[in-house]
Design a protein around this motif. Structure first.
Motif, PDB file in Angstrom:
ATOM      1  N   MET A  85       0.746  -1.195   0.215  1.00 13.31           N
ATOM      2  CA  MET A  85      -0.037  -0.073  -0.064  1.00 13.31           C
ATOM      3  C   MET A  85       0.407   1.033  -0.118  1.00 13.31           C
ATOM      4  N   LYS A  86       1.943   1.225   0.831  1.00 12.73           N
ATOM      5  CA  LYS A  86       2.790   2.389   0.857  1.00 12.73           C
ATOM      6  C   LYS A  86       3.304   2.676  -0.564  1.00 12.73           C
ATOM      7  N   ASP A  87       3.822   1.866  -1.233  1.00 13.54           N
ATOM      8  CA  ASP A  87       4.474   2.056  -2.542  1.00 13.54           C
ATOM      9  C   ASP A  87       3.332   2.633  -3.580  1.00 13.54           C
ATOM     10  N   ARG A  88       2.170   2.169  -3.479  1.00 13.50           N
ATOM     11  CA  ARG A  88       0.979   2.519  -4.638  1.00 13.50           C
ATOM     12  C   ARG A  88       0.911   3.829  -4.136  1.00 13.50           C
ATOM     13  N   HIS A  89       0.863   4.479  -2.886  1.00 15.06           N
ATOM     14  CA  HIS A  89       0.814   5.969  -2.751  1.00 15.06           C
ATOM     15  C   HIS A  89       1.972   6.812  -3.105  1.00 15.06           C
ATOM     16  N   LEU A  90       3.059   6.216  -2.806  1.00 16.40           N
ATOM     17  CA  LEU A  90       4.441   6.992  -3.295  1.00 16.40           C
ATOM     18  C   LEU A  90       4.564   7.184  -4.913  1.00 16.40           C
TER      19      LEU A  90
ATOM     20  N   ASP B 145      -8.054   4.247   4.018  1.00 19.00           N
ATOM     21  CA  ASP B 145      -7.476   2.816   3.606  1.00 19.00           C
ATOM     22  C   ASP B 145      -7.813   1.967   4.660  1.00 19.00           C
ATOM     23  N   ALA B 146      -8.010   2.320   6.053  1.00 18.18           N
ATOM     24  CA  ALA B 146      -8.630   1.413   7.120  1.00 18.18           C
ATOM     25  C   ALA B 146     -10.166   0.907   7.111  1.00 18.18           C
ATOM     26  N   GLY B 147     -10.645   1.484   6.089  1.00 12.09           N
ATOM     27  CA  GLY B 147     -12.085   1.180   5.871  1.00 12.09           C
ATOM     28  C   GLY B 147     -13.220   2.267   6.292  1.00 12.09           C
ATOM     29  N   HIS B 148     -12.778   3.335   6.760  1.00 16.53           N
ATOM     30  CA  HIS B 148     -13.762   4.558   6.978  1.00 16.53           C
ATOM     31  C   HIS B 148     -14.009   5.307   6.053  1.00 16.53           C
TER      32      HIS B 148
ATOM     33  N   GLY C 219       5.363   9.240   7.132  1.00 17.66           N
ATOM     34  CA  GLY C 219       4.883  10.258   8.150  1.00 17.66           C
ATOM     35  C   GLY C 219       4.162   9.724   9.510  1.00 17.66           C
ATOM     36  N   ASP C 220       4.479  10.665  10.302  1.00 17.25           N
ATOM     37  CA  ASP C 220       4.060  10.410  11.907  1.00 17.25           C
ATOM     38  C   ASP C 220       2.886  11.251  12.175  1.00 17.25           C
ATOM     39  N   GLY C 221       1.899  10.690  12.954  1.00 17.99           N
ATOM     40  CA  GLY C 221       0.608  11.519  13.313  1.00 17.99           C
ATOM     41  C   GLY C 221       1.072  12.484  14.638  1.00 17.99           C
TER      42      GLY C 221
ATOM     43  N   GLY D 106       1.947   9.539  -6.129  1.00 16.71           N
ATOM     44  CA  GLY D 106       2.133  11.029  -5.814  1.00 16.71           C
ATOM     45  C   GLY D 106       1.290  11.524  -4.568  1.00 16.71           C
ATOM     46  N   PHE D 107       0.463  10.825  -4.296  1.00 18.96           N
ATOM     47  CA  PHE D 107      -0.745  11.236  -3.250  1.00 18.96           C
ATOM     48  C   PHE D 107      -0.318  10.826  -2.001  1.00 18.96           C
ATOM     49  N   GLU D 108      -0.477  11.461  -1.215  1.00 20.73           N
ATOM     50  CA  GLU D 108      -0.299  11.291   0.637  1.00 20.73           C
ATOM     51  C   GLU D 108      -1.310  10.296   1.036  1.00 20.73           C
ATOM     52  N   PRO D 109      -0.834   9.207   1.681  1.00 23.05           N
ATOM     53  CA  PRO D 109      -1.683   8.076   2.201  1.00 23.05           C
ATOM     54  C   PRO D 109      -2.917   8.841   3.099  1.00 23.05           C
TER      55      PRO D 109
END
Length: 304
Positions: free
Chosen positions: A1-6, A17-20, A245-247, A9-12
């Motif tokens: 999933m990480k590679d797909r976002h990178l 992604d968790a279903g919300h 990235g951290d929350g 070009g979109f930020e995760p």
């Protein structure tokens, strides 16, 4: 999933992604260590609101830091790091003890001491390894993009403990269950800010939408650079770093290692997909070899 976002070009978006389906804006912490005075109000507020048991707090002999680190019963930890002022060629002109956000204090002599104070907390990573390894679903991603442990589901397996690249999660000795900061999930649901941010008297701990905090943090770094504090920099803010990235990210006045933080954290489960792929390929190859061996054995028997 990480590679797909990178690659896209979109930020995760961890909550989506968790279903919300329609999550609110992702929130987080920005901790500006340059204005932390080490009062420990955040530690006390965290314990009081979350009913966290006392952890004895023995005298550690390490300055004024009696909690020493994050753990199952310490979800906020204020570090006290005592340093000599750098040599004249790199001497800071800003007091790191009680300096205000806008007014630097007079220069210090090379033999003076300085404090680096910082309130540490769970980073609520975008790519959280603790979530990947939890077998019971005790760890889950909330609609706010944070990571929470459900203590009534945790079976005490401890897989999450070594999975965390920051060493945040810990098990309580009396029952083995894992605990960490929830970013006051109950307060968020009621439209309130976390207890630690509410109690911080200097606004060193700031809470809000993560994108707004990143913009505010960048301006604060520029402000400090303009005052001659060139070593000021952000840590954990980059959505394309090793954990997405951290929350909860920080403004630091020295290298991350000085604060007990890894310089280049990487999600520990990063290579799991490739490992499973290789394991699957190896299993198929082994199964094929066994089947071929049976076929050849059968033909040899028929030839006799």
């Amino acid at each position: 999933m990480k590679d797909r976002h990178l690659l896209s070009g979109f930020e995760p978006d961890p909550a989506r992604d968790a279903g919300h389906r329609e999550p609110p804006e992702r929130v987080g912490f920005f901790t500006d260590t340059s204005v932390c005075i080490g009062c420990k109000a955040c530690e006390v507020a965290c314990k009081e609101w979350n009913a966290i048991p006392e952890d004895a707090m023995p005298l550690s002999g390490m300055s004024y830091d009696n909690t020493q680190g994050l753990g199952a019963s310490t979800w906020r930890h204020v570090a006290f790091i005592e340093q000599k002022v750098p040599a004249p060629d790199g001497r800071t002109e800003l007091s790191l003890v009680v300096g205000t956000p806008t007014a630097p204090e007079p220069p210090q002599a090379p033999d003076d001491m300085r404090w680096l104070m910082s309130s540490d907390v769970c980073k609520h990573c975008t790519h959280a390894a603790c979530l990947d390894v939890c077998p019971t679903g005790s760890l889950f991603r909330t609609e706010f993009g944070t990571v929470v442990v459900q203590e009534d589901i945790c079976n005490g397996c401890g897989y999450c403990v070594p999975a965390c690249p920051y060493g945040v999660i810990e098990q309580r000795q009396h029952d083995g269950r894992a605990f960490k900061c929830t970013m006051c999930y109950d307060r968020l649901g009621a439209g309130q800010e976390p207890a630690c941010a509410k109690a911080c008297p200097t606004e060193s701990i700031q809470f809000g939408p993560l994108d707004e905090l990143r913009e505010r943090a960048a301006l604060r770094v520029d402000q400090l650079h303009g005052q001659g504090v060139e070593q000021a920099h952000l840590y954990g803010h980059d959505p394309h770093d090793g954990v997405g990235g951290d929350g909860a990210f920080f403004l630091l006045l020295d290298k991350p290692e000085v604060y007990g933080l890894p310089p280049d954290p990487v999600v520990t489960t990063r290579d799991l997909p490739a490992m499973w792929k290789h394991a699957g390929t190896a299993a198929l190859s082994l199964a094929g070899s066994i089947a071929l061996a049976f076929v050849l054995a059968g033909r040899t028997k028929e030839g006799r």
